[in-house]
Design a protein around this motif. Structure first.
Motif, short mmCIF file in Angstrom:
data_model
loop_
_atom_site.label_atom_id
_atom_site.label_comp_id
_atom_site.label_asym_id
_atom_site.label_seq_id
_atom_site.Cartn_x
_atom_site.Cartn_y
_atom_site.Cartn_z
N SER A 171 35.25 26.39 -83.42
CA SER A 171 34.66 27.57 -84.07
C SER A 171 35.40 27.82 -85.37
O SER A 171 36.55 27.42 -85.53
N VAL A 172 34.72 28.48 -86.31
CA VAL A 172 35.27 28.64 -87.66
C VAL A 172 36.01 29.97 -87.77
O VAL A 172 35.44 31.04 -87.51
N GLU A 173 37.27 29.90 -88.15
CA GLU A 173 38.11 31.09 -88.24
C GLU A 173 37.74 31.93 -89.46
O GLU A 173 37.51 31.41 -90.55
N ILE A 174 37.69 33.25 -89.26
CA ILE A 174 37.58 34.19 -90.37
C ILE A 174 39.00 34.67 -90.67
O ILE A 174 39.64 35.33 -89.86
N LYS A 175 39.50 34.33 -91.83
CA LYS A 175 40.89 34.63 -92.16
C LYS A 175 41.10 36.11 -92.43
O LYS A 175 40.24 36.79 -93.01
N LYS A 308 28.48 30.63 -100.78
CA LYS A 308 28.44 32.08 -100.59
C LYS A 308 28.00 32.37 -99.16
O LYS A 308 27.50 31.47 -98.47
N PRO A 309 28.16 33.59 -98.70
CA PRO A 309 27.75 33.91 -97.34
C PRO A 309 26.26 33.60 -97.12
O PRO A 309 25.43 33.87 -97.99
N GLY A 310 25.96 33.02 -95.96
CA GLY A 310 24.57 32.75 -95.60
C GLY A 310 24.09 31.34 -95.92
O GLY A 310 23.05 30.90 -95.42
N VAL A 311 24.83 30.60 -96.75
CA VAL A 311 24.44 29.23 -97.09
C VAL A 311 24.81 28.30 -95.93
O VAL A 311 25.89 28.41 -95.35
N ARG A 312 23.94 27.39 -95.57
CA ARG A 312 24.22 26.45 -94.49
C ARG A 312 25.16 25.35 -94.99
O ARG A 312 25.03 24.87 -96.13
N TYR A 313 26.08 24.93 -94.14
CA TYR A 313 27.03 23.89 -94.52
C TYR A 313 26.31 22.62 -94.96
O TYR A 313 26.75 21.91 -95.86
N ALA A 364 31.95 35.25 -95.17
CA ALA A 364 33.09 35.75 -95.93
C ALA A 364 34.36 35.63 -95.10
O ALA A 364 34.37 35.96 -93.91
N GLY A 365 35.42 35.13 -95.71
CA GLY A 365 36.70 34.97 -95.02
C GLY A 365 36.96 33.56 -94.53
O GLY A 365 38.07 33.25 -94.09
N GLN A 366 35.95 32.70 -94.60
CA GLN A 366 36.16 31.30 -94.23
C GLN A 366 36.83 30.54 -95.37
O GLN A 366 36.56 30.81 -96.55
N ILE A 367 37.69 29.60 -95.01
CA ILE A 367 38.34 28.75 -96.01
C ILE A 367 38.14 27.30 -95.59
O ILE A 367 38.41 26.93 -94.44
N PHE A 368 37.66 26.49 -96.52
CA PHE A 368 37.45 25.07 -96.24
C PHE A 368 37.52 24.28 -97.54
O PHE A 368 37.56 24.85 -98.63
N THR A 369 37.54 22.97 -97.40
CA THR A 369 37.56 22.09 -98.57
C THR A 369 36.18 21.45 -98.76
O THR A 369 35.44 21.24 -97.81
N ILE A 370 35.87 21.15 -100.01
CA ILE A 370 34.76 20.26 -100.35
C ILE A 370 35.39 19.16 -101.18
O ILE A 370 36.12 19.44 -102.14
N GLU A 371 35.15 17.89 -100.83
CA GLU A 371 35.87 16.78 -101.47
C GLU A 371 35.02 15.52 -101.54
O GLU A 371 35.33 14.51 -100.91
N PRO A 372 33.94 15.53 -102.32
CA PRO A 372 33.03 14.37 -102.35
C PRO A 372 33.70 13.11 -102.86
O PRO A 372 34.46 13.12 -103.84
N VAL A 407 35.37 31.66 -99.08
CA VAL A 407 34.08 32.34 -99.18
C VAL A 407 34.34 33.84 -99.27
O VAL A 407 35.00 34.42 -98.40
N THR A 408 33.86 34.47 -100.34
CA THR A 408 34.03 35.91 -100.54
C THR A 408 32.74 36.64 -100.21
O THR A 408 31.73 36.02 -99.89
N GLU A 409 32.77 37.95 -100.29
CA GLU A 409 31.57 38.75 -99.98
C GLU A 409 30.43 38.42 -100.94
O GLU A 409 29.26 38.46 -100.56
N ASN A 410 30.78 38.07 -102.18
CA ASN A 410 29.74 37.83 -103.19
C ASN A 410 29.60 36.38 -103.64
O ASN A 410 28.73 36.06 -104.44
N GLY A 411 30.48 35.50 -103.15
CA GLY A 411 30.39 34.12 -103.62
C GLY A 411 31.57 33.30 -103.15
O GLY A 411 31.81 33.16 -101.95
N VAL A 412 32.36 32.80 -104.09
CA VAL A 412 33.44 31.89 -103.75
C VAL A 412 34.64 32.08 -104.67
O VAL A 412 34.48 32.42 -105.85
N GLU A 413 35.83 31.88 -104.13
CA GLU A 413 37.06 31.84 -104.91
C GLU A 413 37.67 30.46 -104.75
O GLU A 413 37.89 29.99 -103.63
N VAL A 414 37.92 29.78 -105.88
CA VAL A 414 38.53 28.45 -105.84
C VAL A 414 40.05 28.65 -105.78
O VAL A 414 40.69 28.95 -106.79
#
Length: 435
Positions: A171-175, A308-313, A364-372, A407-414
């Motif tokens: 399960s995905v942790e909400i930090k 952002k919140p609601g987008v499917r992985y 919101a609150g999830q942290i993950f990497t994207i690394e194509p 993932v923030t409430e309104n989008g993303v923080e790198v």
């Protein structure tokens, strides 16, 4: 039919197909003896797949070639490797990788070739059906970490304990806000460490030199280099040159004019991990490599733009694949982005290829990497005998970029975004970019 006779019959058939003389009975007896000796306590690995070796090539026995260049785990691997393995029978051992003098100097310092995912070493380069021009070089002994540095649980024995047993694998942790702040600090340090590595890259520098820079910068910041001894990985960062897709092991090879090299840095600090990587140019590179690296960078940027919140992985892979296809490139399917925090790797998995079946949506609150990882040729990879280095199956070049994202409430923080002090190494960023 007795097992040995059965093997001889199969080997004779193979020999006839290859128009070779049938194996002698004396060679067969030596083969059985070598199998018994190797089974006792052998540090050797199969030349093709790196599994423990159980017998040797009979022809190599006749020629008295070293065991390291003649060992296989099974008859199947022996047959599969025959077309390339037989070359050494005509001219002895394959040439050592790169500059002989460079290899000799490394050996004098006690450096050896890496095998079995970092848990074994060899004094000879493994014989392998290399897909491109690159070869492994000897690696230096593992770097030391001062006692005062806080370490992850794999630092001593190479085995993660908390990570595989954690509920956050499923399960995905909400930090929490406290966790997020610690992650910000750790990711900033990871960025500074990667920037230090970037400044060191130039023709003539070895990838082991880069590893030393990463290791020392991490320790100086009070952190532990997360890859070090993770599942026995022998170094403090990954350096993937040219056709290597990911998890390249820093070694004695000197970077050459025209190379591209990816440096993957992960730092453990404040009880959590920060992870990022970039692909750099070594001197002047050809236009095709510039376009590969630029397109890979753009793939990551376009993927970040939809977070952002609601987008499917699964949508991340669709965006990346669409952009890669526009420039005739392929997306590696064997490796993916991942959750990160107090654990180095956890849920969610983020595939980078289109039409994947990843389950779940961003919150919101999830942290993950994207690394194509993007290839000039086909997407498939081939594992080197060291058990870590993944190279393109066709030997063509590959590039990668990675960020750790919140993932923030309104989008993303790198969290691993470029800093004002980050070196200007990418021509397309001269106009200014924070990522």
């Amino acid at each position: 039919m007795p097992p040995l006779l059965g093997f001889l019959e199969k080997f004779r058939a193979l020999a006839q197909v290859r128009r070779r003389a049938p194996v002698s009975a004396s060679s067969a007896l030596r083969l059985r003896k070598s199998m018994e000796e190797l089974d006792k306590d052998s540090p050797l690995a199969c030349l093709r797949c790196s599994k423990p070796a159980h017998f040797r090539c009979p022809k190599c026995l006749d020629l008295k070639l070293p065991w390291a260049s003649a060992s296989f785990c099974s008859q199947d691997c022996f047959r599969a490797a025959w077309s390339t393995h037989k070359v050494i029978h005509a001219g002895g051992l394959p040439e050592k990788s790169g500059s002989d003098q460079q290899v000799v100097e490394a050996m004098k310092q006690g450096w050896q070739y890496c095998l079995r995912k970092g848990s074994a070493r060899a004094s000879e380069i493994p014989f392998f059906d290399w897909t491109g021009a690159l070869r492994p070089y000897p690696i230096s002994p593992r770097r030391l970490v001062p006692n005062h540095i806080r370490r992850p649980d794999w630092s001593l024995d190479g085995v993660p304990k908390e990570e595989p047993a954690s509920k956050w694998q499923n399960s995905v942790e909400i930090k929490s806000q406290e966790q997020i702040q610690r992650m910000r600090e750790t990711c900033k340090v990871a960025r500074e460490v990667l920037d230090a590595a970037a400044r060191a890259i130039k023709p003539g520098v070895t990838t082991d030199d880069i590893d030393r820079v990463v290791h020392d910068a991490t320790i100086a910041a009070g952190g532990y280099p997360s890859p070090l001894n993770y599942h026995f990985f022998p170094k403090s960062c990954c350096t993937s040159v040219n056709e290597v897709i990911c998890h390249g092991i820093p070694d004695a090879r000197r970077l050459e004019e025209g190379d591209i090299v990816n440096v993957d840095v992960s730092v453990y600090l404040n009880g959590c991990h920060g992870d990022l990587n970039e692909t750099f140019f070594v001197g002047q590179v050809d236009e095709a490599s510039v376009q590969l690296v630029k397109s890979t960078y753009e793939c990551l940027e376009k993927a970040i733009a939809i977070v952002k919140p609601g987008v499917r992985y699964r949508e991340v892979g669709d965006v990346i694949s669409r952009h890669a296809a526009m420039t005739g490139l392929s997306v590696v399917k064997s490796y993916c982005g991942h959750g990160i925090g107090e654990l180095f790797h956890c849920a969610p998995n983020i595939p980078h290829y289109g039409h994947n079946k990843a389950v779940g949506t961003m919150k919101a609150g999830q942290i993950f990497t994207i690394e194509p990882m993007i290839n000039r040729g086909i997407w498939r990879d081939r594992m080197w005998p060291d058990g870590w280095t993944a190279a393109t199956a066709d030997g063509k070049r590959s590039a990668q970029f990675e960020h750790t994202l919140l993932v923030t409430e309104n989008g993303v923080e790198v969290l691993t975004a470029r800093l004002p002090s980050s070196p200007s190494v990418f021509p397309w960023l001269l106009g200014g970019s924070t990522q």
